[in-house]
Design a protein around this motif. Sequence first.
Motif, PDB file in Angstrom:
ATOM      1  N   GLU A  30      29.272  74.602   4.501  1.00 52.68           N
ATOM      2  CA  GLU A  30      28.720  76.067   4.616  1.00 52.68           C
ATOM      3  C   GLU A  30      28.615  76.411   6.169  1.00 52.68           C
ATOM      4  OE1 GLU A  30      24.585  77.789   3.433  1.00 52.68           O
ATOM      5  OE2 GLU A  30      25.593  77.236   1.670  1.00 52.68           O
ATOM      6  N   GLN A  76      29.743  76.827  -4.761  1.00 53.60           N
ATOM      7  CA  GLN A  76      28.525  75.949  -4.238  1.00 53.60           C
ATOM      8  C   GLN A  76      28.622  74.413  -4.555  1.00 53.60           C
ATOM      9  OE1 GLN A  76      26.743  76.271  -1.604  1.00 53.60           O
ATOM     10  NE2 GLN A  76      25.459  77.924  -1.952  1.00 53.60           N
ATOM     11  N   THR A  96      19.825  79.579  -2.125  1.00 52.80           N
ATOM     12  CA  THR A  96      21.081  78.954  -2.535  1.00 52.80           C
ATOM     13  C   THR A  96      22.126  80.136  -2.871  1.00 52.80           C
ATOM     14  OG1 THR A  96      20.314  76.826  -2.845  1.00 52.80           O
ATOM     15  CG2 THR A  96      22.229  77.117  -3.740  1.00 52.80           C
ATOM     16  N   LEU A 100      25.558  81.912  -1.221  1.00 55.84           N
ATOM     17  CA  LEU A 100      26.861  81.757  -1.804  1.00 55.84           C
ATOM     18  C   LEU A 100      27.172  83.256  -1.985  1.00 55.84           C
ATOM     19  CD1 LEU A 100      28.851  80.224  -3.687  1.00 55.84           C
ATOM     20  CD2 LEU A 100      27.576  80.670  -5.706  1.00 55.84           C
ATOM     21  N   SER A 139      27.514  78.289 -10.095  1.00 54.12           N
ATOM     22  CA  SER A 139      27.912  77.635  -8.786  1.00 54.12           C
ATOM     23  C   SER A 139      29.178  77.975  -8.491  1.00 54.12           C
ATOM     24  CB  SER A 139      28.105  76.010  -9.093  1.00 54.12           C
ATOM     25  OG  SER A 139      29.036  75.800  -9.903  1.00 54.12           O
TER      26      SER A 139
END
Length: 157
Positions: A30, A76, A96, A100, A139
């Motif tokens: 990331e 993710q 989170t 993303l 995700s």
Amino acid sequence: MNQSVSQMLINYAPLLVLFVVGWFFGARHERQHLARLAIAEAQLRHIIVSTERFYQPELVADSQGELVLGSVVIAQDYFKMVIAKVLSFFGKNLTTYETLLERARREAVVRMRAQAQAKGYNHVYGLRFEVSNINQLGSMVEAIAYGTAVITAEKPK
């Protein structure tokens, strides 16, 4: 009692090690992606992007507008998703998901600007975003940035 604690450590140690290793490499990836985005954004900042839909720029003679778009699917890592699921029980801010979506939107804009540059345009107006979930877990997201590219007489500031 000591036997059961040591047995638990033996049973769950590989899972814990995998979790830590996954977290480390996911966070590293990331950070690298955000660094690459910053470089690409700096290289393409001469392409002016505006959200104005009905903007009437001063076009260069014989210039026509053209649709340009950038599309990306970003996933993710599952280790961060596990933490997000736990935090969602407590009503916490899910950073989170925020990171993303930020990465997806920024990457889509970079790709849109790159397409405009490749076609010789210097201005994109009417920027719009579409973001959608790819899977049930949340995700993976797809982000699309699109707008009308033109060649204007305006010079970047």
